[in-house]
Design an enzyme around this catalytic site. Structure first.
Site, PDB file in Angstrom:
ATOM      1  N   GLY A   2       0.844  -1.191   0.000  1.00 33.31           N
ATOM      2  CA  GLY A   2       0.000   0.000   0.000  1.00 33.31           C
ATOM      3  C   GLY A   2       0.874   1.233   0.000  1.00 33.31           C
ATOM      4  O   GLY A   2       2.062   1.167   0.371  1.00 33.31           O
ATOM      5  N   GLN A  59       2.828   9.793   1.775  1.00 30.19           N
ATOM      6  CA  GLN A  59       4.114   9.099   1.697  1.00 30.19           C
ATOM      7  C   GLN A  59       4.929   9.502   0.472  1.00 30.19           C
ATOM      8  O   GLN A  59       6.114   9.179   0.378  1.00 30.19           O
ATOM      9  CB  GLN A  59       3.905   7.581   1.694  1.00 30.19           C
ATOM     10  CG  GLN A  59       3.322   7.065   2.997  1.00 30.19           C
ATOM     11  CD  GLN A  59       3.156   5.565   2.968  1.00 30.19           C
ATOM     12  OE1 GLN A  59       2.170   5.054   2.439  1.00 30.19           O
ATOM     13  NE2 GLN A  59       4.123   4.842   3.514  1.00 30.19           N
ATOM     14  N   CYS A 119       6.328   0.029   7.562  1.00 26.49           N
ATOM     15  CA  CYS A 119       5.863   1.192   6.809  1.00 26.49           C
ATOM     16  C   CYS A 119       6.992   1.658   5.888  1.00 26.49           C
ATOM     17  O   CYS A 119       8.133   1.770   6.326  1.00 26.49           O
ATOM     18  CB  CYS A 119       5.479   2.311   7.780  1.00 26.49           C
ATOM     19  SG  CYS A 119       4.844   3.771   6.965  1.00 26.49           S
ATOM     20  N   LEU A 120       6.650   1.931   4.637  1.00 32.96           N
ATOM     21  CA  LEU A 120       7.663   2.409   3.676  1.00 32.96           C
ATOM     22  C   LEU A 120       8.257   3.740   4.125  1.00 32.96           C
ATOM     23  O   LEU A 120       9.358   4.099   3.706  1.00 32.96           O
ATOM     24  CB  LEU A 120       7.042   2.558   2.286  1.00 32.96           C
ATOM     25  CG  LEU A 120       6.578   1.248   1.622  1.00 32.96           C
ATOM     26  CD1 LEU A 120       5.790   1.552   0.360  1.00 32.96           C
ATOM     27  CD2 LEU A 120       7.761   0.346   1.306  1.00 32.96           C
ATOM     28  N   HIS A 161      -4.207   0.731   7.820  1.00 33.40           N
ATOM     29  CA  HIS A 161      -2.884   1.372   7.851  1.00 33.40           C
ATOM     30  C   HIS A 161      -2.884   2.600   6.928  1.00 33.40           C
ATOM     31  O   HIS A 161      -2.404   3.675   7.307  1.00 33.40           O
ATOM     32  CB  HIS A 161      -1.839   0.332   7.415  1.00 33.40           C
ATOM     33  CG  HIS A 161      -0.424   0.802   7.397  1.00 33.40           C
ATOM     34  ND1 HIS A 161       0.543   0.314   8.244  1.00 33.40           N
ATOM     35  CD2 HIS A 161       0.212   1.719   6.605  1.00 33.40           C
ATOM     36  CE1 HIS A 161       1.708   0.923   7.986  1.00 33.40           C
ATOM     37  NE2 HIS A 161       1.533   1.770   6.984  1.00 33.40           N
ATOM     38  N   GLU A 162      -3.445   2.442   5.722  1.00 33.96           N
ATOM     39  CA  GLU A 162      -3.431   3.553   4.746  1.00 33.96           C
ATOM     40  C   GLU A 162      -4.352   4.695   5.190  1.00 33.96           C
ATOM     41  O   GLU A 162      -3.995   5.872   5.055  1.00 33.96           O
ATOM     42  CB  GLU A 162      -3.848   3.060   3.358  1.00 33.96           C
ATOM     43  CG  GLU A 162      -2.912   2.048   2.735  1.00 33.96           C
ATOM     44  CD  GLU A 162      -1.448   2.420   2.823  1.00 33.96           C
ATOM     45  OE1 GLU A 162      -1.103   3.605   2.743  1.00 33.96           O
ATOM     46  OE2 GLU A 162      -0.636   1.504   2.988  1.00 33.96           O
ATOM     47  N   HIS A 189      -2.760   6.796   7.620  1.00 34.75           N
ATOM     48  CA  HIS A 189      -1.820   7.739   6.997  1.00 34.75           C
ATOM     49  C   HIS A 189      -2.535   9.030   6.594  1.00 34.75           C
ATOM     50  O   HIS A 189      -1.970  10.118   6.695  1.00 34.75           O
ATOM     51  CB  HIS A 189      -1.202   7.135   5.728  1.00 34.75           C
ATOM     52  CG  HIS A 189       0.081   6.391   5.946  1.00 34.75           C
ATOM     53  ND1 HIS A 189       1.191   6.972   6.483  1.00 34.75           N
ATOM     54  CD2 HIS A 189       0.433   5.109   5.663  1.00 34.75           C
ATOM     55  CE1 HIS A 189       2.173   6.077   6.536  1.00 34.75           C
ATOM     56  NE2 HIS A 189       1.749   4.932   6.044  1.00 34.75           N
TER      57      HIS A 189
HETATM   58 ZN    ZN Z   1       2.819   3.178   6.049  1.00 34.90          ZN
END
Ligand code: ZN
Length: 187
Positions: free
Chosen positions: A46, A51, A102-103, A144-145, A148
């Site tokens: 995702g 991000q 998480c990226l 999670h998204e 964000h």
């Molecule tokens: Zn993340």
């Protein structure tokens, strides 16, 4: 399509509440294609707009491959979602623990409790209204998204301070015990 730069902590954009998307024109379409490209390149499941430095209510999600009855991955079985202006309208009371990364916080993993299933309302990439019922890993990635988009990160929701590891330490634990590591998702 082209790859975008993924921003990492402590970039302030990751802590801001995002603006709704109102223009579904060519610029948004290009941004979405580039986000899909960037997510795949980073091997994430995702990616939310903050991000890549854009404070917009927009995320792309590509969940884990499905498995057959013997537990083998089915090729090309990942579902791709583009979700615009999403809102969680229902959460199951049943919760499950899972390991997330998480990226935007590279190199770490942590255990987070999430609703097992959710219902989401929002729009597709062209602005059409959509409603989704999601469960298990797909529901986790959506939570999670959507976090964000509200400036919330998984590290805010750990099941305990001790349940946060470097990737190296996490996998080493299993190696030392001779066990298969639990499934993880980085988004
Ligand atoms: Zn993340």
């Amino acid at each position: 399509m082209s790859k975008l730069e993924i921003v990492t902590l402590p970039a302030p954009v990751l802590r801001q509440k995002t603006r709704p998307v109102t223009d579904f024109g060519p610029e948004l379409q290009e941004l979405i294609d580039n986000m899909i490209d960037t997510m795949r390149d980073a091997r994430g499941v995702g990616l939310a707009a903050p991000q890549i430095g854009r404070s917009l209510r927009l995320a792309v999600i590509e969940d884990l491959p499905k498995e057959d009855e013997e537990g083998n991955e089915i090729p090309d079985s990942r579902d791709l979602y583009v979700i615009v202006n999403p809102e969680i309208v229902w959460e199951s009371r049943t919760v499950v623990d899972g390991i997330e990364g998480c990226l935007s916080i590279p190199g770490y993993l942590g255990e987070v409790e999430r609703a097992e299933s959710i219902r989401v309302r929002g729009q597709d990439r062209h602005g059409n209204k959509i409603r989704l019922r999601l469960k298990d890993w797909t529901a986790r990635i959506f939570q999670h998204e959507i976090d964000h988009l509200n400036g919330v990160l998984y590290i805010d929701k750990l099941t305990g301070e001790e349940n946060f590891w470097t990737e190296e330490a996490y996998y080493k634990r299993f190696e030392d015990d001779g066990e298969e590591p639990a499934e993880t998702a980085v988004a």
